[in-house]
Design a protein around this motif. Structure first.
Motif, PDB file in Angstrom:
ATOM      1  N   SER A  28       7.153  32.488 -11.271  1.00 34.50           N
ATOM      2  CA  SER A  28       7.494  31.102 -11.616  1.00 34.50           C
ATOM      3  C   SER A  28       8.577  31.056 -12.680  1.00 34.50           C
ATOM      4  N   LEU A  29       8.468  31.927 -13.672  1.00 32.02           N
ATOM      5  CA  LEU A  29       9.452  31.964 -14.752  1.00 32.02           C
ATOM      6  C   LEU A  29      10.825  32.342 -14.214  1.00 32.02           C
ATOM      7  N   TYR A  30      10.873  33.311 -13.311  1.00 28.35           N
ATOM      8  CA  TYR A  30      12.153  33.712 -12.732  1.00 28.35           C
ATOM      9  C   TYR A  30      12.752  32.575 -11.909  1.00 28.35           C
ATOM     10  N   ALA A  31      11.940  31.931 -11.072  1.00 34.32           N
ATOM     11  CA  ALA A  31      12.452  30.816 -10.272  1.00 34.32           C
ATOM     12  C   ALA A  31      13.029  29.733 -11.160  1.00 34.32           C
ATOM     13  N   HIS A  32      12.353  29.448 -12.253  1.00 25.83           N
ATOM     14  CA  HIS A  32      12.808  28.411 -13.189  1.00 25.83           C
ATOM     15  C   HIS A  32      14.176  28.758 -13.766  1.00 25.83           C
ATOM     16  N   HIS A  33      14.333  29.996 -14.213  1.00 24.18           N
ATOM     17  CA  HIS A  33      15.602  30.391 -14.844  1.00 24.18           C
ATOM     18  C   HIS A  33      16.735  30.480 -13.826  1.00 24.18           C
ATOM     19  N   VAL A  34      16.445  30.940 -12.620  1.00 24.08           N
ATOM     20  CA  VAL A  34      17.487  30.988 -11.590  1.00 24.08           C
ATOM     21  C   VAL A  34      17.962  29.575 -11.258  1.00 24.08           C
ATOM     22  N   VAL A  40       1.925  31.348  -2.467  1.00 21.74           N
ATOM     23  CA  VAL A  40       0.903  31.517  -1.430  1.00 21.74           C
ATOM     24  C   VAL A  40       0.883  32.970  -0.981  1.00 21.74           C
ATOM     25  N   GLY A  41      -0.233  33.637  -1.213  1.00 20.73           N
ATOM     26  CA  GLY A  41      -0.394  35.024  -0.785  1.00 20.73           C
ATOM     27  C   GLY A  41      -1.811  35.245  -0.302  1.00 20.73           C
ATOM     28  N   THR A  42      -2.392  36.397  -0.675  1.00 17.03           N
ATOM     29  CA  THR A  42      -3.795  36.635  -0.360  1.00 17.03           C
ATOM     30  C   THR A  42      -4.647  35.526  -0.950  1.00 17.03           C
ATOM     31  N   GLY A  43      -4.314  35.141  -2.183  1.00 13.94           N
ATOM     32  CA  GLY A  43      -4.876  33.967  -2.821  1.00 13.94           C
ATOM     33  C   GLY A  43      -3.779  32.935  -3.014  1.00 13.94           C
ATOM     34  N   LEU A  44      -4.010  31.986  -3.917  1.00  6.43           N
ATOM     35  CA  LEU A  44      -3.003  30.982  -4.238  1.00  6.43           C
ATOM     36  C   LEU A  44      -2.767  31.000  -5.734  1.00  6.43           C
ATOM     37  N   GLY A  45      -1.588  31.501  -6.135  1.00  7.00           N
ATOM     38  CA  GLY A  45      -1.237  31.535  -7.545  1.00  7.00           C
ATOM     39  C   GLY A  45      -0.393  30.343  -7.930  1.00  7.00           C
ATOM     40  N   GLY A  46      -0.300  30.102  -9.210  1.00  8.70           N
ATOM     41  CA  GLY A  46       0.513  28.998  -9.691  1.00  8.70           C
ATOM     42  C   GLY A  46       1.070  29.304 -11.058  1.00  8.70           C
ATOM     43  N   GLY A  47       2.077  28.549 -11.433  1.00 10.96           N
ATOM     44  CA  GLY A  47       2.677  28.707 -12.750  1.00 10.96           C
ATOM     45  C   GLY A  47       3.231  27.389 -13.243  1.00 10.96           C
ATOM     46  N   VAL A  48       3.085  27.144 -14.529  1.00 11.65           N
ATOM     47  CA  VAL A  48       3.622  25.952 -15.173  1.00 11.65           C
ATOM     48  C   VAL A  48       4.609  26.398 -16.241  1.00 11.65           C
ATOM     49  N   GLY A 104      -5.436  32.047 -21.058  1.00 12.55           N
ATOM     50  CA  GLY A 104      -4.481  32.608 -20.113  1.00 12.55           C
ATOM     51  C   GLY A 104      -4.666  32.122 -18.697  1.00 12.55           C
ATOM     52  N   MET A 105      -5.488  31.117 -18.485  1.00 12.85           N
ATOM     53  CA  MET A 105      -5.826  30.663 -17.141  1.00 12.85           C
ATOM     54  C   MET A 105      -5.085  29.399 -16.727  1.00 12.85           C
ATOM     55  N   ALA A 106      -4.126  28.939 -17.508  1.00 14.26           N
ATOM     56  CA  ALA A 106      -3.370  27.742 -17.124  1.00 14.26           C
ATOM     57  C   ALA A 106      -2.595  28.009 -15.836  1.00 14.26           C
ATOM     58  N   GLY A 107      -2.389  26.965 -15.067  1.00 14.85           N
ATOM     59  CA  GLY A 107      -1.629  27.099 -13.825  1.00 14.85           C
ATOM     60  C   GLY A 107      -2.422  27.630 -12.656  1.00 14.85           C
ATOM     61  N   GLU A 108      -3.753  27.722 -12.770  1.00  9.98           N
ATOM     62  CA  GLU A 108      -4.579  28.210 -11.658  1.00  9.98           C
ATOM     63  C   GLU A 108      -4.842  27.068 -10.671  1.00  9.98           C
TER      64      GLU A 108
END
Length: 357
Positions: free
Chosen positions: A136-142, A158-166, A178-182
């Motif tokens: 998520s951090l890389y996508a934001h900076h790009v 979207v992968g084996t599970g579903l991750g997220g990032g804020v 450390g669980m924000a963005g879940e």
């Protein structure tokens, strides 16, 4: 391999951060210098060996660290820190959940302090993020380039599970534990998503009707595919075996326009849109990024999928002209690069020299 002239000079004193993305099968590595330049421009992989337990895996990370340094010609003395990411859930300090992490099946990983272990092995500061936060951090900076520090975004991976990032003001929001963005474990309405007679999906975390129970490979195997096969009794995937074996093949069928597969991914897209709607009301981000296997597809399917996600993201009229929907770029390298960016930020370096869009 892209390297500046300094990287080829054994006597140079350029400061760098190593980014290590530690996955279920492979480690991806990169090098970021203090001027904000990535010194490798391709995927650099090594076996992660996580199935053999933490001790073996830490050595594999150390070997990947040495290997990517060797490719760039940078001396070890120039390394100031290591950015590390792994699958979550894990604490903000890099302690794997007591229930284990996605793709880290060995029981020895439960409660293991992967950040401190690698720090002790390398003798360097290690800055930890989970893999979704790093991507998520890389996508934001790009996407935002020089304006990254003044923008916000939310990503769903979207992968084996579903991750997220804020991301707020160019930095990962981690939260107290450390669980924000879940986002995968936020419950969403099922009205208008499930078909007639379709059972309420359940997640491996124990919740019913959360994001991951629909929008993940596990969700396809456990919930979506078993139902849709009953609606398509002549489908070829009946011949493959259990849903667990057939689930990874569904994306290929969707790429080819298969009606059943498109129904499955339509449900995933609705779920993702509803999660982005939560984000729209919670953080009101400038951008919404989508990553994972679903975007590694033929353009026609990928565009349809992202468009369906956007269609089901309920934005207010004031928000509509201000936001962007986009894909996480360079997906195979995004984790390692995001981990390196986080490492540079911890050292007080300026953001990477990315052009933005």
């Amino acid at each position: 391999m892209a390297m500046g002239p300094e990287a080829m000079n054994p006597g140079q004193s350029r400061e760098v951060v190593i980014g290590l993305d530690n996955g279920g099968t492979a480690i991806n590595a990169t090098v970021l210098d203090s001027g904000g330049r990535f010194l490798v421009d391709r995927l650099v992989e090594a076996p992660s060996r996580v199935a053999e337990g933490p001790e073996v895996a830490i050595e594999a990370l150390a070997e990947a660290f040495a290997g990517v340094l060797g490719l760039t010609g940078i001396s070890r003395d120039s390394v100031r820190a290591v950015g590390l990411d792994t699958p979550g859930p894990a604490s903000a300090d890099g302690v794997i959940s007591s229930r284990g992490a996605v793709n880290f099946a060995d029981p020895a990983w439960r409660g293991f302090d992967v950040r401190s272990a690698l720090e002790a092995r390398l003798g360097l500061p290690v800055i930890y993020n989970n893999d979704a936060n790093a991507a998520s951090l890389y996508a934001h900076h790009v996407h935002f380039g020089p304006n990254a520090a003044h923008r916000s975004s939310v990503s769903l991976i979207v992968g084996t599970g579903l991750g997220g990032g804020v991301i707020e003001d160019g930095r990962v929001v981690r939260g107290a534990a450390g669980m924000a963005g879940e986002f995968g474990h936020i419950r969403i309405p099922m009205d208008g998503l499930l078909a007639e007679g379709q059972p309420t999906p359940t997640c491996n975390c124990g919740l019913a009707a959360d994001g991951e129970s629909v929008a993940s490979l596990t969700g396809i195997a456990k919930n979506l595919l078993p139902y849709w096969l009953t609606r398509f009794p002549g489908h070829e995937l009946h011949l493959v075996g259990p849903a667990q074996q057939a689930a990874p093949l569904v994306r290929g069928y969707a790429n080819a326009g298969d009606p059943m597969a498109l129904e499955i991914f339509r449900q995933q897209a609705i779920a993702l849109g509803r999660l982005f709607t939560v984000a729209a009301n919670l953080t009101d981000p400038d951008a919404y990024f989508l990553g994972g296997g679903v975007v590694e597809a033929v353009p026609s399917f990928r565009d349809w999928f992202l468009g369906t996600v956007r269609e089901h993201t309920d934005l207010r009229s004031e928000q509509l002209p201000l936001v962007t929907f986009a894909l996480v770029p360079d997906l195979d390298m995004a984790g390692a690069r995001g981990a390196a960016i986080a490492g540079g930020d911890a050292l007080g370096w300026a953001p990477p020299a990315l052009p933005g869009r």
